[in-house]
Motif scaffolding. Structure first.
Motif, PDB file in Angstrom:
ATOM      1  N   VAL A 176       0.859  -1.183   0.000  1.00  0.00           N
ATOM      2  CA  VAL A 176       0.000   0.000   0.000  1.00  0.00           C
ATOM      3  C   VAL A 176       0.894   1.231   0.000  1.00  0.00           C
ATOM      4  CG1 VAL A 176      -1.673   1.355   1.323  1.00  0.00           C
ATOM      5  CG2 VAL A 176      -1.866  -1.141   1.257  1.00  0.00           C
ATOM      6  N   ALA A 177       0.611   2.163  -0.872  1.00  0.00           N
ATOM      7  CA  ALA A 177       1.302   3.452  -0.881  1.00  0.00           C
ATOM      8  C   ALA A 177       0.261   4.558  -0.777  1.00  0.00           C
ATOM      9  CB  ALA A 177       2.130   3.626  -2.150  1.00  0.00           C
ATOM     10  N   ILE A 178       0.558   5.547   0.069  1.00  0.00           N
ATOM     11  CA  ILE A 178      -0.363   6.670   0.266  1.00  0.00           C
ATOM     12  C   ILE A 178       0.412   7.967   0.093  1.00  0.00           C
ATOM     13  CG2 ILE A 178      -1.878   7.863   1.895  1.00  0.00           C
ATOM     14  CD1 ILE A 178      -2.458   5.188   3.213  1.00  0.00           C
ATOM     15  N   GLU A 179      -0.074   8.824  -0.777  1.00  0.00           N
ATOM     16  CA  GLU A 179       0.499  10.154  -0.925  1.00  0.00           C
ATOM     17  C   GLU A 179      -0.373  11.146  -0.159  1.00  0.00           C
ATOM     18  OE1 GLU A 179       3.501  10.623  -2.320  1.00  0.00           O
ATOM     19  OE2 GLU A 179       3.449   8.439  -2.495  1.00  0.00           O
ATOM     20  N   CYS A 180       0.249  11.976   0.655  1.00  0.00           N
ATOM     21  CA  CYS A 180      -0.462  12.914   1.530  1.00  0.00           C
ATOM     22  C   CYS A 180      -0.303  14.341   1.001  1.00  0.00           C
ATOM     23  CB  CYS A 180       0.082  12.818   2.950  1.00  0.00           C
ATOM     24  SG  CYS A 180      -0.041  11.168   3.673  1.00  0.00           S
ATOM     25  N   LYS A 181      -1.414  15.041   0.855  1.00  0.00           N
ATOM     26  CA  LYS A 181      -1.404  16.392   0.317  1.00  0.00           C
ATOM     27  C   LYS A 181      -2.231  17.326   1.189  1.00  0.00           C
ATOM     28  CE  LYS A 181       0.754  14.991  -3.435  1.00  0.00           C
ATOM     29  NZ  LYS A 181       2.190  15.345  -3.668  1.00  0.00           N
ATOM     30  N   THR A 182      -1.752  18.560   1.345  1.00  0.00           N
ATOM     31  CA  THR A 182      -2.559  19.575   2.006  1.00  0.00           C
ATOM     32  C   THR A 182      -3.772  19.888   1.139  1.00  0.00           C
ATOM     33  OG1 THR A 182      -0.591  20.516   3.049  1.00  0.00           O
ATOM     34  CG2 THR A 182      -2.562  21.893   2.990  1.00  0.00           C
ATOM     35  N   TYR A 183      -3.535  19.977  -0.181  1.00  0.00           N
ATOM     36  CA  TYR A 183      -4.624  20.091  -1.148  1.00  0.00           C
ATOM     37  C   TYR A 183      -4.208  19.339  -2.408  1.00  0.00           C
ATOM     38  CZ  TYR A 183      -1.781  23.676  -3.456  1.00  0.00           C
ATOM     39  OH  TYR A 183      -0.761  24.343  -4.092  1.00  0.00           O
ATOM     40  N   LEU A 184      -5.182  18.934  -3.189  1.00  0.00           N
ATOM     41  CA  LEU A 184      -4.911  18.175  -4.405  1.00  0.00           C
ATOM     42  C   LEU A 184      -5.376  18.965  -5.613  1.00  0.00           C
ATOM     43  CD1 LEU A 184      -4.018  15.447  -5.687  1.00  0.00           C
ATOM     44  CD2 LEU A 184      -6.428  14.737  -5.533  1.00  0.00           C
ATOM     45  N   ASP A 185      -4.428  19.306  -6.502  1.00  0.00           N
ATOM     46  CA  ASP A 185      -4.788  19.964  -7.755  1.00  0.00           C
ATOM     47  C   ASP A 185      -4.470  19.028  -8.930  1.00  0.00           C
ATOM     48  OD1 ASP A 185      -2.040  20.111  -8.225  1.00  0.00           O
ATOM     49  OD2 ASP A 185      -1.905  22.251  -7.769  1.00  0.00           O
ATOM     50  N   LYS A 186      -4.722  19.500 -10.152  1.00  0.00           N
ATOM     51  CA  LYS A 186      -4.573  18.635 -11.325  1.00  0.00           C
ATOM     52  C   LYS A 186      -3.132  18.219 -11.560  1.00  0.00           C
ATOM     53  CE  LYS A 186      -5.964  18.162 -16.150  1.00  0.00           C
ATOM     54  NZ  LYS A 186      -6.602  18.801 -17.326  1.00  0.00           N
ATOM     55  N   THR A 187      -2.196  19.149 -11.362  1.00  0.00           N
ATOM     56  CA  THR A 187      -0.781  18.819 -11.558  1.00  0.00           C
ATOM     57  C   THR A 187      -0.336  17.736 -10.584  1.00  0.00           C
ATOM     58  OG1 THR A 187      -0.286  21.061 -12.337  1.00  0.00           O
ATOM     59  CG2 THR A 187       1.571  19.733 -11.551  1.00  0.00           C
ATOM     60  N   MET A 188      -0.750  17.880  -9.336  1.00  0.00           N
ATOM     61  CA  MET A 188      -0.417  16.866  -8.338  1.00  0.00           C
ATOM     62  C   MET A 188      -1.043  15.530  -8.685  1.00  0.00           C
ATOM     63  SD  MET A 188      -0.967  19.038  -4.848  1.00  0.00           S
ATOM     64  CE  MET A 188      -0.046  20.548  -4.495  1.00  0.00           C
ATOM     65  N   LEU A 189      -2.281  15.557  -9.156  1.00  0.00           N
ATOM     66  CA  LEU A 189      -2.974  14.325  -9.514  1.00  0.00           C
ATOM     67  C   LEU A 189      -2.268  13.608 -10.658  1.00  0.00           C
ATOM     68  CD1 LEU A 189      -5.347  12.432  -9.079  1.00  0.00           C
ATOM     69  CD2 LEU A 189      -6.731  13.913 -10.550  1.00  0.00           C
ATOM     70  N   GLU A 190      -1.800  14.370 -11.636  1.00  0.00           N
ATOM     71  CA  GLU A 190      -1.064  13.772 -12.744  1.00  0.00           C
ATOM     72  C   GLU A 190       0.241  13.145 -12.264  1.00  0.00           C
ATOM     73  OE1 GLU A 190      -0.761  17.128 -15.310  1.00  0.00           O
ATOM     74  OE2 GLU A 190      -2.698  16.773 -16.282  1.00  0.00           O
ATOM     75  N   GLU A 191       0.906  13.802 -11.319  1.00  0.00           N
ATOM     76  CA  GLU A 191       2.169  13.278 -10.781  1.00  0.00           C
ATOM     77  C   GLU A 191       1.949  11.974 -10.012  1.00  0.00           C
ATOM     78  OE1 GLU A 191       3.662  16.491  -8.467  1.00  0.00           O
ATOM     79  OE2 GLU A 191       4.448  17.599 -10.197  1.00  0.00           O
ATOM     80  N   VAL A 192       0.921  11.953  -9.165  1.00  0.00           N
ATOM     81  CA  VAL A 192       0.681  10.737  -8.382  1.00  0.00           C
ATOM     82  C   VAL A 192       0.174   9.610  -9.277  1.00  0.00           C
ATOM     83  CG1 VAL A 192       0.293  11.998  -6.238  1.00  0.00           C
ATOM     84  CG2 VAL A 192      -1.659  11.437  -7.686  1.00  0.00           C
ATOM     85  N   SER A 193      -0.532   9.948 -10.346  1.00  0.00           N
ATOM     86  CA  SER A 193      -0.995   8.933 -11.279  1.00  0.00           C
ATOM     87  C   SER A 193       0.184   8.251 -11.969  1.00  0.00           C
ATOM     88  CB  SER A 193      -1.924   9.552 -12.326  1.00  0.00           C
ATOM     89  OG  SER A 193      -2.356   8.583 -13.247  1.00  0.00           O
ATOM     90  N   THR A 194       1.182   9.043 -12.332  1.00  0.00           N
ATOM     91  CA  THR A 194       2.398   8.476 -12.931  1.00  0.00           C
ATOM     92  C   THR A 194       3.089   7.547 -11.945  1.00  0.00           C
ATOM     93  OG1 THR A 194       2.724  10.428 -14.326  1.00  0.00           O
ATOM     94  CG2 THR A 194       4.639   9.022 -13.935  1.00  0.00           C
ATOM     95  N   ALA A 195       3.183   7.989 -10.697  1.00  0.00           N
ATOM     96  CA  ALA A 195       3.801   7.153  -9.662  1.00  0.00           C
ATOM     97  C   ALA A 195       2.992   5.881  -9.439  1.00  0.00           C
ATOM     98  CB  ALA A 195       3.914   7.941  -8.358  1.00  0.00           C
ATOM     99  N   GLY A 196       1.658   5.987  -9.519  1.00  0.00           N
ATOM    100  CA  GLY A 196       0.814   4.817  -9.368  1.00  0.00           C
ATOM    101  C   GLY A 196       1.036   3.811 -10.484  1.00  0.00           C
ATOM    102  N   SER A 197       1.213   4.288 -11.697  1.00  0.00           N
ATOM    103  CA  SER A 197       1.483   3.405 -12.839  1.00  0.00           C
ATOM    104  C   SER A 197       2.809   2.678 -12.657  1.00  0.00           C
ATOM    105  CB  SER A 197       1.512   4.215 -14.140  1.00  0.00           C
ATOM    106  OG  SER A 197       0.267   4.829 -14.381  1.00  0.00           O
ATOM    107  N   GLN A 198       3.816   3.408 -12.173  1.00  0.00           N
ATOM    108  CA  GLN A 198       5.132   2.811 -11.939  1.00  0.00           C
ATOM    109  C   GLN A 198       5.078   1.758 -10.832  1.00  0.00           C
ATOM    110  OE1 GLN A 198       7.210   6.439 -11.111  1.00  0.00           O
ATOM    111  NE2 GLN A 198       7.717   6.828 -13.258  1.00  0.00           N
ATOM    112  N   LEU A 199       4.276   2.021  -9.803  1.00  0.00           N
ATOM    113  CA  LEU A 199       4.147   1.072  -8.701  1.00  0.00           C
ATOM    114  C   LEU A 199       3.526  -0.240  -9.168  1.00  0.00           C
ATOM    115  CD1 LEU A 199       4.301   0.312  -5.719  1.00  0.00           C
ATOM    116  CD2 LEU A 199       2.156   1.544  -5.360  1.00  0.00           C
ATOM    117  N   LEU A 200       2.532  -0.161 -10.055  1.00  0.00           N
ATOM    118  CA  LEU A 200       1.865  -1.369 -10.538  1.00  0.00           C
ATOM    119  C   LEU A 200       2.784  -2.240 -11.393  1.00  0.00           C
ATOM    120  CD1 LEU A 200      -1.680   0.012 -11.423  1.00  0.00           C
ATOM    121  CD2 LEU A 200      -1.033  -1.450  -9.503  1.00  0.00           C
ATOM    122  N   ILE A 201       3.824  -1.653 -11.977  1.00  0.00           N
ATOM    123  CA  ILE A 201       4.810  -2.440 -12.727  1.00  0.00           C
ATOM    124  C   ILE A 201       5.611  -3.300 -11.761  1.00  0.00           C
ATOM    125  CG2 ILE A 201       6.887  -2.306 -14.168  1.00  0.00           C
ATOM    126  CD1 ILE A 201       5.737   0.281 -15.361  1.00  0.00           C
TER     127      ILE A 201
END
Length: 289
Positions: A176-201
């Motif tokens: 399980v990986a959790i990214e913690c944000k004070t607020y979530l914007d689109k740029t942050m969401l795109e970054e964590v999505s990339t990290a999520g894709s890498q984790l699934l590999i």
């Protein structure tokens, strides 16, 4: 890997040469409130791996303690003395997530890793010559920082056939990986999505969550296209610029216990069930995904 990331952040500021006398005085006040928050969370036990009727009340108490401390440290005097680059305020949420899952993970195994992580991301081979290639391993390990993981340490040894030199590596693999944000914007969401894709590999069965206090997204965002399993907005509110949040009379939603309970239950359910492994298992149902 650090568990008390917020406490570590305070300690670094206390020791830093650039910290002013005025900031030191504020840090003394923050330290006292932090130690009270930390002690209360360590003394509070649960929830554990097995569901219990006390789970909700325990989670509500952890959230109450979190709101109390967050209300304190988010006061204008502390917010203006330590800006967002200092990570003083953002690390509170990271440490809270540790308290949330500490007893659940310990109940499963004392060998599991939990907390902030420099996790395994990728591996490649890079030798200086063919002569060296056949005598000593030359693997390079690429790592990725995660705000919080629950996972395992893999101790690996590499050795060339006929060679004597060994390369030892310790790989942190998240379940399980959790990214913690004070607020979530689109740029942050795109970054964590990339990290999520890498984790699934690395671990196709892994779960990747985002936990944020506030949301800074418009309705014109297709959340389904991002590689995250769930996004939890703890305060159930849109983000407001910092200058407005610091104004007198600003009404700030609390962190809601029901959102935290959903997060906890989702992680516990995932850790307690069997995962799909090989295609032979999947063929029993005729569905591979």
């Amino acid at each position: 890997m650090s568990k008390f990331v917020h406490g570590d952040n305070i300690a670094r500021k206390e020791k830093a040469k650039k910290t002013t006398a005025a900031q030191h005085k504020l840090l003394e006040e923050i330290r006292a409130a932090y130690e009270k928050w930390k002690t209360a969370n360590l003394e509070l036990k649960g929830p554990f791996f097995k569901k219990d009727e006390s789970d909700t009340s325990i989670l509500e108490e952890r959230v109450r303690l979190m709101n109390e401390y967050k209300d304190f440290i988010d006061q204008k005097i502390y917010a203006e003395a330590f800006d967002s680059r200092s990570n003083l305020h953002s690390t509170v949420l990271e440490e809270f997530v540790y308290y949330l899952f500490k007893d659940l993970v310990a109940d499963i195994s004392t060998n599991a890793i939990i907390g902030k992580s420099h996790a395994y991301k990728d591996i490649f081979y890079q030798s200086t010559s063919f002569k060296n290639m056949i005598t000593e391993p030359s693997f390079k390990i690429e790592k990725k920082d995660h705000d919080f993981i629950i996972g395992v340490n893999i101790e690996a040894k590499f050795k060339c056939k006929g060679g004597t030199k060994e390369q030892k590596e310790r790989l942190e693999i998240p379940a399980v990986a959790i990214e913690c944000k004070t607020y979530l914007d689109k740029t942050m969401l795109e970054e964590v999505s990339t990290a999520g894709s890498q984790l699934l590999i690395i671990n196709p069965n892994a779960k990747y969550f985002v936990v944020a206090e506030r949301l800074k997204l418009t309705d014109a965002v297709n959340l389904k296209k991002y590689k995250v399993d769930q996004i939890y907005i703890l305060r159930k509110m849109k983000n407001t610029d910092r200058e407005f949040r610091l104004q007198e009379g600003y009404e700030n939603n609390p962190i809601y216990a029901d959102v935290v309970e959903n997060l906890f239950n989702d992680v516990r359910e995932y850790l307690s069930k069997e995962w799909k492994g090989s295609t032979s298992i999947s063929l029993e149902s005729g569905m591979l995904l």
